[in-house]
Write a protein that holds these residues in place. Structure first.
Motif, PDB file in Angstrom:
ATOM      1  N   ASN A 167      -4.044   0.651  -2.184  1.00 21.29           N
ATOM      2  CA  ASN A 167      -3.452  -0.788  -1.719  1.00 21.29           C
ATOM      3  C   ASN A 167      -3.484  -1.607  -3.215  1.00 21.29           C
ATOM      4  O   ASN A 167      -4.419  -1.798  -3.851  1.00 21.29           O
ATOM      5  N   GLY A 216       6.954   5.647   0.598  1.00 17.04           N
ATOM      6  CA  GLY A 216       6.322   5.979   1.972  1.00 17.04           C
ATOM      7  C   GLY A 216       5.069   5.109   2.361  1.00 17.04           C
ATOM      8  O   GLY A 216       4.392   5.401   2.939  1.00 17.04           O
ATOM      9  N   GLY A 217       5.124   3.841   1.772  1.00 17.65           N
ATOM     10  CA  GLY A 217       3.997   2.886   1.984  1.00 17.65           C
ATOM     11  C   GLY A 217       4.626   1.682   2.920  1.00 17.65           C
ATOM     12  O   GLY A 217       5.479   1.769   3.668  1.00 17.65           O
ATOM     13  N   ALA A 265       0.879  -1.307  -0.170  1.00 17.38           N
ATOM     14  CA  ALA A 265       0.024   0.163  -0.099  1.00 17.38           C
ATOM     15  C   ALA A 265       1.055   0.986   0.045  1.00 17.38           C
ATOM     16  O   ALA A 265       1.921   1.318   0.631  1.00 17.38           O
ATOM     17  N   VAL A 266       0.624   2.133  -1.043  1.00 15.19           N
ATOM     18  CA  VAL A 266       1.384   3.679  -0.792  1.00 15.19           C
ATOM     19  C   VAL A 266       0.219   4.677  -0.538  1.00 15.19           C
ATOM     20  O   VAL A 266      -0.905   4.585  -0.830  1.00 15.19           O
ATOM     21  N   PRO A 267       0.944   5.913  -0.203  1.00 12.01           N
ATOM     22  CA  PRO A 267       0.065   6.890  -0.035  1.00 12.01           C
ATOM     23  C   PRO A 267      -0.710   7.247  -1.424  1.00 12.01           C
ATOM     24  O   PRO A 267      -0.028   6.938  -2.524  1.00 12.01           O
ATOM     25  N   ARG A 268      -1.896   7.713  -1.445  1.00 14.65           N
ATOM     26  CA  ARG A 268      -2.927   7.693  -2.666  1.00 14.65           C
ATOM     27  C   ARG A 268      -2.263   8.634  -3.792  1.00 14.65           C
ATOM     28  O   ARG A 268      -2.327   8.097  -4.925  1.00 14.65           O
TER      29      ARG A 268
END
Lengths: 482, 482
Positions: A401, A434-435, A367-370
């Motif tokens: 995600n 950053g995920g 998952a990563v920031p949007r």
């Protein structure tokens, strides 16, 4: 990292070895240990039959630990769980807790010297209160069954991992399972108000409450959710139910590129729309689904984006969403009834089975920031090109995600090094952006090597101290999670 | 249990005494200890001035611990917090962490031998990302300032404790603050994605993440939220922002009885409506507000129920809610603009100040399952009658959180025994109805006596072990929380 059930994936070098625990570290030989469990449990709730053991020792990660467990305990009530943990604590026997065995990270894969604690027999919905909008359930209840029971009284249980029709609420709690509706309704954590838990020493505690609010003491409920069975065995859960949405509108957007689809999702959220579902299938996945199911998604556009809005504002939100999608898509289809929406949802659900036809899938779960979703998808494509492996990407697009699914030749007895290398690059990518290395499937056994990198050593050490505070003798799912 | 700021409430027999820690248990005399803090901090960030200490040693609970703290550290950056905790750990000095000092349970009331760590100087919004819908803030940011900054870019920070305009996000995190919008948007916990925390030994960890989903390791973020400063000092928080609701509709319902108003809220939720706000003021409170502010609520009906719906479905939900209220109310007024809605919200906000005019308020904070709200309100009335004390009740009606406010004669130097007796009966009532002794204000000092009863001794013991795993020397807010 995970493969589907039934594969015989051997240990790859990148996965840390979990030492097989000697049977009964402090409690005599194997026969004495199994006898102790047999005596402690009611007749019919303990088995050492090799066929039964083999049927209850793996999960859907494909991971096969060396050796065979000592036996399987089939808990039917809280007292059974207490008995198992008391014997295990006294004799130092590792206990591997399992629900339906649908986990994707090896958390329920049991090897030599362990005892399997099967909770699927504790499958009663103890209470379903419309007035309080809560249900009290045992851990073995199938998640979709809980939702179905809630729907009969006008409520719903929103968390819906793709496995909802086969996984248990206990397993969902252990992994803090996500699914399709998280952007709007949160993950499992947001639906669990309180737990009944058997600790490693056999004592029972309750955590949390039946009320929506409450701040007496630490949030043990939240700590236990997602702890992968390492802190205690959940034997009951009070879960929050939500009103059944009045209306649901389904939009199917077909795009030329994944980046155009991500741009549409970005525009949706920028417009303040909170979709209940925003599922993206990339071009390769769309073709695989069409090939497997006979659907014709690709005739409308290369990349598929499924969007649902629901609730009192469903129509208004869908109107706006449709315009946003249409400005970026090759085509947008709208459905307001189950008959036309169901095939679209079915296409999404068919993604993984369709890939299983092509080879052995390893399901990643970053998952990563949007804002990094487009970058992540593009970089995964680069990783596939650089390593030469086939990667198919699905995404829960509204919450960043991604499931990059590496598909390898099933004829190969071992996973090719290129696949491991691609997986490692995907983990590094998630952290760089950053995920996280796991959005919803958990650490299990297969991602332990990367966990300390994500957490940092101080946090990792602290978490291990917490684990020891719950389970000082280390009998609960040793080698899993932390 | 709590009284307002400025009262000089002495210790009542029912409150457990917190031993005053000797200055510098392991570190020499008082002068040596204060010198150590002075040396460790940059110039201007440490004070032993009695006037400064007195201005930073109490919260709004009214609790005045015996003796005066050794000094106040004014942290401006993470390194300052690290310095304070390192010195404190080395010398065994208790540290009482404070934000704006608006807590209602005594958590920030500091006595002899302690050091106050003031975080209000760490008040920067480090980042506000529209693309990720997150903000990264320091703990001293005023909660309403964060929301205002978010609103400038079309987002919002939903948690809104009544103190939002004066309390800090760090304090909100420490208590897992609730407020008016919890039934729809959750408590503070649901808006905190990750934390930066200085542990008791001065080390910094980060918890959680910037993504909505993530299950790597235990949920330390959730464990720290609501831990009342006992596990670590929050020096940064990544919080989730939500889209600013497109529309908001406000309904003011006026009822003959509190039970009729509760029945309306029950009918709202049974109809699947999720109000953003459902605030109830009982008959006595309505009269107090009218008397204090010149409002005329009571001319419309004895009991006031403020309902807001918001979002894309706000109008449709309000239409239905209005019909439900009207079937049970003496009158229902509807507002769709700020000009007419604001006086209604102001009436709710005026409740506590209005009661302060009548005496010294002790603000209770129980929460019960939604189905028990009517019973709870009726039983609180019985308790008032039986004990002869004045009790005014407000409620966040949609989530079963009541604030029965006991108002006593301010001329009395000590709280009358009847007030303590009433408070104790209110706690017992909450537990009997399956609820909690604190929905959103925290345990602090004033409710510690009842905590083990709610948690059970096994859970209580376990939580203390967790506390020791974080803070083995016990310097963080000793005597508070657990």
């Amino acid at each position: 990292m995970s493969t589907e059930v039934g594969t015989d994936l051997p240990a790859a070098p990148a996965v840390p070895a979990v030492p097989a625990a000697p049977a009964g570290r402090r409690g005599g030989g194997e026969a004495a240990v199994t006898e102790a469990f047999a005596v402690a449990l009611p007749v019919g709730r303990w088995s050492t039959d090799p066929a039964i053991i083999d049927a209850h020792r793996l999960d859907r990660s494909g991971w096969i630990p060396p050796g065979r467990p000592l036996g399987v305990a089939f808990a039917r009530e809280v007292a059974d769980v207490q008995s198992v943990l008391r014997v295990a604590s006294a004799r130092g026997v590792p206990v591997i807790v399992r629900g339906a065995g649908t986990g994707l990270a090896g958390g329920a894969a049991a090897g030599a010297g362990t005892v399997v604690l099967d909770l699927t027999g504790m499958n009663r919905i103890r209470e379903l209160s419309v007035a309080d909008a809560v249900a009290v359930v045992e851990p073995g209840v199938i998640t979709a069954d809980l939702d179905a029971a809630a729907r009969q009284v006008g409520l719903s249980y929103p968390p819906d991992p793709a496995s909802a029709s086969i996984s248990t609420i206990g397993g969902n709690i252990a992994t803090n399972a996500g699914g399709l509706r998280c952007a709007k309704y949160g993950v499992t954590r947001e639906s669990v108000l309180g737990l009944e838990v058997v600790l490693a020493d056999g004592e029972v505690i309750t955590t949390g409450r039946r009320t929506v609010k409450g701040v007496a003491g630490y949030d043990l409920t939240g700590l236990l959710v997602g702890s992968e069975g390492t802190l205690g065995v959940v034997v009951g859960a009070t879960v929050r139910l939500r009103p059944l949405p009045r209306a649901t509108v389904t939009l199917a957007g077909y795009f030329d590129t994944a980046l155009a689809a991500v741009d549409a999702v970005t525009a949706l959220t920028a417009a303040g729309i909170v979709p209940a579902i925003a599922e993206l299938l990339d071009e390769r996945t769309v073709r695989a689904v069409d090939a497997a199911t006979g659907s014709t998604l690709a005739t409308h556009g290369a990349v598929f984006l499924l969007v649902q809005t629901d609730g009192a504002g469903a129509t208004a939100e869908a109107d706006e969403a449709q315009a946003i999608l249409a400005a970026r898509a090759r085509a947008v289809h709208r459905s307001t009834d189950d008959a036309t929406a169901e095939p679209l949802l079915a296409a999404r659900r068919a993604a993984l089975p369709s890939l299983e036809r092509l080879g052995r899938p390893l399901i990643e779960d970053i998952a990563v920031p949007r804002s990094q979703l487009a970058t992540a998808i593009a970089r995964v494509t680069d990783i596939a090109a650089a390593t030469g492996v086939d990667i198919y990407t699905l995404a829960h697009a509204a919450d960043g995600n991604l499931h990059p699914i590496i598909v390898v030749d099933p004829a190969s007895p071992e996973l090719p090094p290129a696949a491991w290398h691609a997986a490692e690059q995907i983990f590094e990518l998630a952290l760089e952006l950053g995920g996280t290395i796991t959005g919803e499937h958990g650490i299990g056994i297969l991602k332990r090597r990367w966990l300390a990198t994500e957490l940092g050593s101080h946090s990792h050490d602290l978490q291990r101290r917490l684990r020891a505070a719950f389970d000082p003798t280390g009998i609960l799912n040793p080698g899993r999670g932390l």
